[in-house]
Design an enzyme around this catalytic site. Sequence first.
Site, PDB file in Angstrom:
ATOM      1  N   LYS A  39       0.815  -1.214   0.000  1.00 29.95           N
ATOM      2  CA  LYS A  39       0.000   0.000   0.000  1.00 29.95           C
ATOM      3  C   LYS A  39       0.850   1.265   0.000  1.00 29.95           C
ATOM      4  CE  LYS A  39      -0.749   0.381   5.029  1.00 29.95           C
ATOM      5  NZ  LYS A  39      -0.158   1.708   5.204  1.00 29.95           N
ATOM      6  N   ASP A  40       2.144   1.134   0.370  1.00 29.80           N
ATOM      7  CA  ASP A  40       3.046   2.283   0.340  1.00 29.80           C
ATOM      8  C   ASP A  40       3.749   2.446  -0.995  1.00 29.80           C
ATOM      9  OD1 ASP A  40       2.457   2.870   2.976  1.00 29.80           O
ATOM     10  OD2 ASP A  40       4.167   1.759   3.786  1.00 29.80           O
ATOM     11  N   ARG A  68      -7.975   8.583   2.965  1.00 28.35           N
ATOM     12  CA  ARG A  68      -8.967   7.535   2.698  1.00 28.35           C
ATOM     13  C   ARG A  68      -9.745   7.210   3.966  1.00 28.35           C
ATOM     14  NH1 ARG A  68      -8.782   2.447   4.157  1.00 28.35           N
ATOM     15  NH2 ARG A  68      -6.589   2.662   4.727  1.00 28.35           N
ATOM     16  N   ARG A  69      -9.028   7.030   5.072  1.00 25.89           N
ATOM     17  CA  ARG A  69      -9.705   6.723   6.331  1.00 25.89           C
ATOM     18  C   ARG A  69     -10.524   7.911   6.807  1.00 25.89           C
ATOM     19  NH1 ARG A  69      -4.234   3.843   8.646  1.00 25.89           N
ATOM     20  NH2 ARG A  69      -4.653   1.735   7.858  1.00 25.89           N
ATOM     21  N   ARG A 126       0.926  10.584  12.769  1.00 24.50           N
ATOM     22  CA  ARG A 126       2.047  10.016  12.022  1.00 24.50           C
ATOM     23  C   ARG A 126       2.922   9.201  12.964  1.00 24.50           C
ATOM     24  NH1 ARG A 126       4.542  12.344   7.924  1.00 24.50           N
ATOM     25  NH2 ARG A 126       5.652  10.358   7.930  1.00 24.50           N
ATOM     26  N   ARG A 159       2.253   5.543  17.394  1.00 23.32           N
ATOM     27  CA  ARG A 159       0.827   5.868  17.301  1.00 23.32           C
ATOM     28  C   ARG A 159       0.056   5.325  18.499  1.00 23.32           C
ATOM     29  NH1 ARG A 159      -0.675   5.628  10.811  1.00 23.32           N
ATOM     30  NH2 ARG A 159       1.372   6.300  10.079  1.00 23.32           N
ATOM     31  N   CYS A 176      -1.418   9.151  -1.661  1.00 30.12           N
ATOM     32  CA  CYS A 176      -1.970   9.544  -0.373  1.00 30.12           C
ATOM     33  C   CYS A 176      -2.516  10.967  -0.400  1.00 30.12           C
ATOM     34  CB  CYS A 176      -0.932   9.395   0.729  1.00 30.12           C
ATOM     35  SG  CYS A 176       0.498  10.439   0.495  1.00 30.12           S
TER      36      CYS A 176
END
Length: 305
Positions: free
Chosen positions: A83-84, A131-132, A149, A155, A242
């Site tokens: 996904k990155d 997206r979230r 971040r 986190r 992103c």
Amino acid sequence: MTPATLRIATRKSALALWQAEHVAGLLRIAHPDLRVELVPLSTRGDEILDKPLATIGGKGLFLKELEVAMLEGRADLAVHSLKDVPASLEPGFTLPAILPRADAADAFVSNDYANLAALPHGARVGTSSLRRQAQLRAVRPDLELLDLRGNVGTRLQKLDAGHYEAIVLACAGLERLGLHNRIRSRLAAPTWLPAPGQAAIAIEAHIDQPSVLEALAVLDDADTRLAVTAERAMNHVLGGSCTVPVGAWCTVTERGLHLRGMVGEVSSGRLVVAEAAGTGDDAVKLGNDVAQALLAQGAAAFLTT
């Protein structure tokens, strides 16, 4: 002919190192005489933590230093969370192996609340993913969405310190780090879409290293590759990164492929959704078709913000 040694470029975070070690273990099983070494590197994406990725260049910041290491001969391959990986790779690079996908759902993580619906009005939720944020806004427009971040441990520490009532992470990352117990509930397809390629580990190498590509190909999972090819094709047409809220989820069955895609708007929580079915021979076409269906519904307005 398999090389005697393969050097894996990886980021230094606990999750990145876990993924690199996982690939190293699989390579040692596939090639018992092979020596595998890790080359931990720091990337700009890891170093700049006070700004959202969308404002500093996107997820490609996690790849650049690893690609430079391969070009300079300091590493033979790199391991990434797919996904990155941008929808288009830098010239000369390819993904010879994509590992079987883990749980692609997002994780609702909170110390006091069981799920998204249980959060009080105006609760603070941490995530820097547009997206979230768009999907959170669609379901709970009352929430205060705050940037978050750092690596997984950082986190979680911020959540535990009381900066947020909840945060959203990837289930796969938590599970790989042995933190499954932090998942209070899953945010999953078809109602909640992950990032294209989420939960799949990708191996990147240079096309000018045929022996390396051959050694890595044994780790490739055909079904996962089909699914993420459709998702990434959709993302590519949309110019996805992103900097725009794009979600995708493709399933592979005996009947073929089914892709559901989403583009959202963070400010309003408006989501545009489209889906289509196709065959394994048409993964790229399926992704293109869903992207065009999203554009036909007005998704372009969200892609230029």
